[in-house]
Enzyme design. Sequence first.
Site, PDB file in Angstrom:
ATOM      1  N   THR B 158       0.964  -1.179  -0.078  1.00  0.00           N
ATOM      2  CA  THR B 158      -0.067   0.043   0.019  1.00  0.00           C
ATOM      3  C   THR B 158       0.849   1.249   0.025  1.00  0.00           C
ATOM      4  OG1 THR B 158      -0.248  -0.252   2.262  1.00  0.00           O
ATOM      5  CG2 THR B 158      -1.800  -1.175   1.102  1.00  0.00           C
ATOM      6  N   LYS B 184       4.063  -6.990   3.691  1.00  0.00           N
ATOM      7  CA  LYS B 184       3.811  -5.616   3.495  1.00  0.00           C
ATOM      8  C   LYS B 184       3.518  -4.963   4.693  1.00  0.00           C
ATOM      9  CE  LYS B 184       0.420  -3.269   3.369  1.00  0.00           C
ATOM     10  NZ  LYS B 184      -0.282  -2.702   4.145  1.00  0.00           N
ATOM     11  N   THR B 195      -1.001  -3.119  10.611  1.00  0.00           N
ATOM     12  CA  THR B 195      -1.447  -3.140   9.223  1.00  0.00           C
ATOM     13  C   THR B 195      -0.276  -3.757   8.520  1.00  0.00           C
ATOM     14  OG1 THR B 195      -2.833  -1.426   9.226  1.00  0.00           O
ATOM     15  CG2 THR B 195      -2.030  -2.351   7.016  1.00  0.00           C
ATOM     16  N   GLU B 281       6.026   4.382   7.339  1.00  0.00           N
ATOM     17  CA  GLU B 281       5.600   5.504   6.401  1.00  0.00           C
ATOM     18  C   GLU B 281       6.531   6.848   6.828  1.00  0.00           C
ATOM     19  OE1 GLU B 281       1.055   4.444   5.845  1.00  0.00           O
ATOM     20  OE2 GLU B 281       1.555   5.667   7.670  1.00  0.00           O
ATOM     21  N   ASN B 403      -0.027  10.565   6.078  1.00  0.00           N
ATOM     22  CA  ASN B 403      -1.536  10.217   6.611  1.00  0.00           C
ATOM     23  C   ASN B 403      -2.354  11.350   6.830  1.00  0.00           C
ATOM     24  OD1 ASN B 403      -0.980   7.448   7.728  1.00  0.00           O
ATOM     25  ND2 ASN B 403       0.995   8.028   8.301  1.00  0.00           N
ATOM     26  N   SER B 408      -7.421  10.347   0.193  1.00  0.00           N
ATOM     27  CA  SER B 408      -7.687  11.198  -0.980  1.00  0.00           C
ATOM     28  C   SER B 408      -6.637  10.905  -1.907  1.00  0.00           C
ATOM     29  CB  SER B 408      -7.700  12.736  -0.766  1.00  0.00           C
ATOM     30  OG  SER B 408      -7.028  12.817   0.794  1.00  0.00           O
TER      31      SER B 408
END
Lengths: 408, 408
Positions: B158, B184, B195, B281, B403, B408
């Site tokens: 992702t 992942k 996640t 991230e 984040n 969007s």
Amino acid sequence: MENMIEQHAELKEIKGGSVGSPKGFITGGQNIGMRKSKPDMGWIFSQKPAAAAGVYTTNRFQAAPLSVTKASIAEEQTLQAILVNTVSANSCTGEQGLENAYTTRKWMADHLGIPEHVVAVASTGVIGLQLPMDKMRKGIENISLSGSDALFEQAILTTDTKAKHLAVQCVIDGKTVTIGGACKGSGMIHPNMATMLGFVTTDAAVDPADLKTALKTVTDRTFNRITVDGDTSTNDMVLVMANGMAENKRLTVKHPDWPIFLSGLKAVCQGLAKYIAGDGEGATKLIEVRVSGARDEKSAEAISKTIVGSSLVKTAVFGSDANWGRIICAIGYSGEPFDLEKVSLTLGEIVMFEHGMPVSFNEEEAKSYLDGNNIVIKANLGEGDGEAVAWGCDLTYNYVKINASYRS
Amino acid sequence: MENMIEQHAELKEIKGGSVGSPKGFITGGQNIGMRKSKPDMGWIFSQKPAAAAGVYTTNRFQAAPLSVTKASIAEEQTLQAILVNTVSANSCTGEQGLENAYTTRKWMADHLGIPEHVVAVASTGVIGLQLPMDKMRKGIENISLSGSDALFEQAILTTDTKAKHLAVQCVIDGKTVTIGGACKGSGMIHPNMATMLGFVTTDAAVDPADLKTALKTVTDRTFNRITVDGDTSTNDMVLVMANGMAENKRLTVKHPDWPIFLSGLKAVCQGLAKYIAGDGEGATKLIEVRVSGARDEKSAEAISKTIVGSSLVKTAVFGSDANWGRIICAIGYSGEPFDLEKVSLTLGEIVMFEHGMPVSFNEEEAKSYLDGNNIVIKANLGEGDGEAVAWGCDLTYNYVKINASYRS
């Protein structure tokens, strides 16, 4: 940030009020050369010895000034002065740091002509830095009792962007009683008692033991319900002084006006706590999470704190993204039992989730709500009567910027 | 990021190895139109039914695919195929979501001509979005068994910036056994099972019950020791398949070569976990926290995870600021007992703190170390024999950026 004070028929807010608002309190601040020009030493002095109580960080490691202040209050539950410095937290400073804290307490007491054990000391700033004792000594010698709340409020700030203070009045025994407060805190804010210093003053006469209980009760529902980054610091405390100069009959839990006093104390602590959350490092928005329908208050509290502490919820609010899935997810890892089928979620007045499923809502309306700076998230668990509110702020670029280079 | 594989005399790393490296595993990925062009559906197929085990998110709310996969494995502890999709997490999707997960399992089984209960399904992406069943059906019909590890690795990502995969070989009963893996995970990474999707394959023959125990033991010390942002997701799982095509005598805990197999499994899981932490991230640096001298392993684990999860430690590492006070502070709020006088702290090889006091160190040297992308923080508590390692990453502007606008 409007409406910081809980509405209450018996309370009147004093516009611009602060720690110096109650009778007999003189406060001030000055620059003693630890930082460029902003005041870096502040003080509170009460014309009469005041009943006093404190609550302290839950971090297993507590800084030197906390030991000294605890020792002071333990003696007679009385304080007459508080000395605060920024820049050095006097934490992880070993025997030398403890000795220094005691020495500054003595200097302050001698300068004011009061016993050492009615002086409290508080420090905030970098961990591991000894107090600059020469500057501290000269600073203390320079303290005069013609003060200024504004200088005190400035003197206690570190990365805060705003001074934080307020005061309320109520009537007790037909006497006007004032409760004022000022605080600092911006990063390292997390239950319980993170890098946060809170000072509350009142001219009410209050029994010291009941004052202590009241402070603990109120703190658990206000200062301990805010989180900025989940880090709990070594230096935090909230102190309250009640000097009795309003001349009411001494308040105890049995006094008929006790609930009024308690609501005044709560209003001040809640207002200060919300100021801290809304001024979290880099924050652009205050987030209020109201959990209802939980099994009990403890469960509601755990869930509200988990939601408001989630980095993913905080970044979504920053980005005005109505990402309700992250809220559900946070409830799921709070450790509290719940049944997804009974959960409902509301953002402001916009229903986002009901009966275990998303509700379709107007994304534009949600975005527009999230573009405001006072965000209210409500979660009802449909299990029981437990309610709790917690406050926090969004997680922004500036949080990272501020904390990537705090020491430099 | 070098040295992802723990050095071990009996293990040989296969350069570029992955889930398709062990004998008899065919993997692939394709774009089924859920996102622009990157593959969004992936699969693993074993030529023979394989002993299988899984570990799952601790989030109280678990997504639909987890229920279905658990049901599959529960039947015979056997899997022959895994279907993965991105974009929709099929979480908070109610009865419809569960039905959809069962339906995709059936389509996959029918397409491959195998029983439904040997098919596992996994999803990652946005919470609250139903699976696009038309696209899923067409995608499954299109699956061919001439695959590509690279496409599988891409299909499961992702916000990850890098494909994450590796494989090792060892000798068991004189047979070459291969263990491969791909995973992942980037945000919402936190113990336990955030996640994150992890897939481990091996051609070893392994007893299913012992495989399950081994996976749990290894996961607790690898995947469950990483944190990116403290959020635990609803979808995470690690699955292992052992198809026996290496033709060793079936491994059990009593087999003399069991420790070799276990170290191979651990090396794969640890390597994958470190890839995830380092690709958190927005991350620019992998942080490894090694705690020793704790009362026991549990205490060491709690402390190491608290340090590596602290937003203030993470931002300091991002800013190359050797702010050891934040590490001490994190130890203090970990909830674990310790005596500050006995604590020592090391950044790489630079001693920063000893005997309850800071040690003066060369700031330039520390900054230069922190400018690297593999940061090791060591804390020795001087209390006992407990040791643990945890991994995380720095907290950066890009974490916030990613984040604030994920949907969007």
